[in-house]
Design a protein around this motif. Structure first.
Motif, short mmCIF file in Angstrom:
data_model
loop_
_atom_site.label_atom_id
_atom_site.label_comp_id
_atom_site.label_asym_id
_atom_site.label_seq_id
_atom_site.Cartn_x
_atom_site.Cartn_y
_atom_site.Cartn_z
N GLY A 8 -17.18 4.77 -8.29
CA GLY A 8 -16.40 5.17 -7.24
C GLY A 8 -16.32 4.22 -5.92
N ILE A 9 -17.36 3.46 -5.84
CA ILE A 9 -17.40 2.43 -4.65
C ILE A 9 -16.35 1.30 -5.30
CG2 ILE A 9 -18.98 0.84 -3.50
CD1 ILE A 9 -21.15 2.95 -3.33
N ARG A 10 -16.47 0.96 -6.56
CA ARG A 10 -15.74 -0.26 -6.99
C ARG A 10 -14.23 0.07 -6.99
NH1 ARG A 10 -17.78 -0.77 -12.20
NH2 ARG A 10 -16.18 0.72 -12.86
N THR A 11 -14.06 1.44 -7.32
CA THR A 11 -12.66 1.81 -7.35
C THR A 11 -12.02 1.84 -5.90
OG1 THR A 11 -12.94 3.19 -9.46
CG2 THR A 11 -11.00 3.43 -8.14
N GLY A 12 -12.82 2.32 -4.81
CA GLY A 12 -12.44 2.14 -3.63
C GLY A 12 -12.15 0.99 -3.25
N ALA A 13 -13.15 -0.10 -3.71
CA ALA A 13 -12.70 -1.38 -3.23
C ALA A 13 -11.50 -2.22 -3.88
CB ALA A 13 -14.12 -2.40 -3.73
N LEU A 14 -11.11 -1.57 -5.10
CA LEU A 14 -9.95 -2.06 -5.75
C LEU A 14 -8.90 -1.39 -4.92
CD1 LEU A 14 -10.87 -1.69 -9.57
CD2 LEU A 14 -10.24 -3.81 -8.10
N ALA A 15 -9.04 -0.33 -4.46
CA ALA A 15 -7.98 0.34 -3.63
C ALA A 15 -7.69 -0.18 -2.32
CB ALA A 15 -8.23 2.00 -3.39
N VAL A 16 -8.67 -0.71 -1.92
CA VAL A 16 -8.41 -1.65 -0.39
C VAL A 16 -7.08 -2.52 -0.71
CG1 VAL A 16 -9.47 -3.24 1.01
CG2 VAL A 16 -10.65 -0.86 0.31
N LEU A 17 -7.47 -3.18 -1.82
CA LEU A 17 -6.31 -4.46 -2.19
C LEU A 17 -4.99 -3.83 -2.42
CD1 LEU A 17 -8.62 -6.44 -4.76
CD2 LEU A 17 -8.18 -6.85 -2.28
N VAL A 18 -5.02 -2.47 -2.88
CA VAL A 18 -3.50 -1.85 -3.33
C VAL A 18 -2.86 -1.32 -2.07
CG1 VAL A 18 -2.44 -0.26 -5.05
CG2 VAL A 18 -4.33 -1.72 -5.60
N ILE A 19 -3.63 -0.71 -1.17
CA ILE A 19 -3.12 0.15 -0.31
C ILE A 19 -1.96 -0.60 0.52
CG2 ILE A 19 -3.68 1.20 2.00
CD1 ILE A 19 -6.29 1.97 0.73
N PRO A 20 -2.06 -1.90 1.11
CA PRO A 20 -1.03 -2.35 1.91
C PRO A 20 0.51 -2.39 1.08
CG PRO A 20 -2.78 -3.61 2.11
CD PRO A 20 -3.24 -2.50 0.84
N PHE A 21 0.40 -2.61 -0.28
CA PHE A 21 1.39 -2.68 -1.07
C PHE A 21 2.18 -1.08 -1.15
CE2 PHE A 21 -1.10 -6.21 -2.47
CZ PHE A 21 -0.01 -7.26 -2.40
N VAL A 22 1.17 -0.34 -1.25
CA VAL A 22 1.71 1.16 -1.37
C VAL A 22 2.37 1.69 -0.09
CG1 VAL A 22 0.77 3.44 -1.67
CG2 VAL A 22 -0.03 1.94 -3.04
N VAL A 23 1.59 1.28 0.99
CA VAL A 23 2.32 1.48 2.39
C VAL A 23 3.87 1.01 2.38
CG1 VAL A 23 1.92 1.44 4.80
CG2 VAL A 23 -0.10 2.37 3.52
N ALA A 24 3.64 -0.49 2.19
CA ALA A 24 4.76 -1.01 2.23
C ALA A 24 6.01 -0.48 1.37
CB ALA A 24 4.73 -2.63 1.97
N PHE A 25 5.64 -0.07 0.29
CA PHE A 25 6.55 0.64 -0.74
C PHE A 25 7.27 1.82 -0.21
CE2 PHE A 25 7.57 3.69 -4.10
CZ PHE A 25 8.36 3.10 -4.68
N TYR A 26 6.35 2.61 0.43
CA TYR A 26 6.91 4.06 1.09
C TYR A 26 7.68 3.74 2.29
CZ TYR A 26 4.94 6.74 -2.70
OH TYR A 26 4.64 7.51 -3.76
N ARG A 27 7.54 2.52 3.13
CA ARG A 27 8.11 2.38 4.47
C ARG A 27 9.09 1.46 4.42
NH1 ARG A 27 5.18 4.75 8.64
NH2 ARG A 27 6.24 3.30 10.07
N ARG A 28 9.55 1.05 3.18
CA ARG A 28 10.58 0.16 3.05
C ARG A 28 12.13 0.82 3.45
NH1 ARG A 28 10.21 2.52 -1.89
NH2 ARG A 28 12.22 2.59 -3.05
N LYS A 29 13.01 -0.11 3.95
CA LYS A 29 14.30 0.54 4.17
C LYS A 29 15.03 0.78 2.86
CE LYS A 29 14.63 -1.58 8.55
NZ LYS A 29 15.61 -2.80 9.21
N ARG A 30 15.57 1.95 2.66
CA ARG A 30 16.15 2.09 1.39
C ARG A 30 17.73 1.97 1.46
NH1 ARG A 30 12.00 5.58 1.65
NH2 ARG A 30 10.92 5.83 -0.04
N GLY A 31 18.54 1.28 0.47
CA GLY A 31 19.83 1.05 0.73
C GLY A 31 20.69 2.41 0.39
N ILE A 32 22.02 2.13 0.54
CA ILE A 32 22.84 3.02 0.11
C ILE A 32 23.09 3.29 -1.23
CG2 ILE A 32 25.32 4.10 0.73
CD1 ILE A 32 25.04 2.52 3.39
N ALA A 33 22.81 4.28 -1.89
CA ALA A 33 22.77 4.20 -3.21
C ALA A 33 23.59 5.67 -3.73
CB ALA A 33 21.61 3.98 -3.81
#
Length: 95
Positions: free
Chosen positions: A70-95
């Motif tokens: 659990g601790i190791r997976t939490g440490a791996l999640a620390v590396l992934v979180i900024p990319f997840v936040v950036a993915f959900y906060r990006r500007k979406r184009g007109i599609a």
């Protein structure tokens, strides 16, 4: 593997919720990422404790392995979180 899935699903949902709840802007994105990063290790430890206490692995797995997983997976999640936040906060184009 189950601990990995539970920790990442919980952290992913927290990042998705915070990304939607906070207003748009760079500093709010940083705030969402920092909140999720601070929460990742306690979430990992908590999932490890819950899985260990439930005895899912039986006699084949020692209880301390779930804590470390659990601790190791939490440490791996620390590396992934900024990319997840950036993915959900990006500007979406007109599609």
């Amino acid at each position: 593997m189950m601990t990995f899935a539970l920790v990442f699903a919980t952290v992913w949902l927290a990042a998705k919720y915070l990304s939607a709840a906070l207003p748009k802007g760079f500093w709010y994105s940083c705030l969402a990422a920092i909140i999720c990063i601070v929460a990742a290790l306690p979430i990992g430890l908590g999932v490890g404790i819950i899985v260990s206490a439930s005895g899912i692995g039986g006699n084949a797995v020692r209880h301390g392995e779930y804590y470390l997983d659990g601790i190791r997976t939490g440490a791996l999640a620390v590396l992934v979180i900024p990319f997840v936040v950036a993915f959900y906060r990006r500007k979406r184009g007109i599609a």
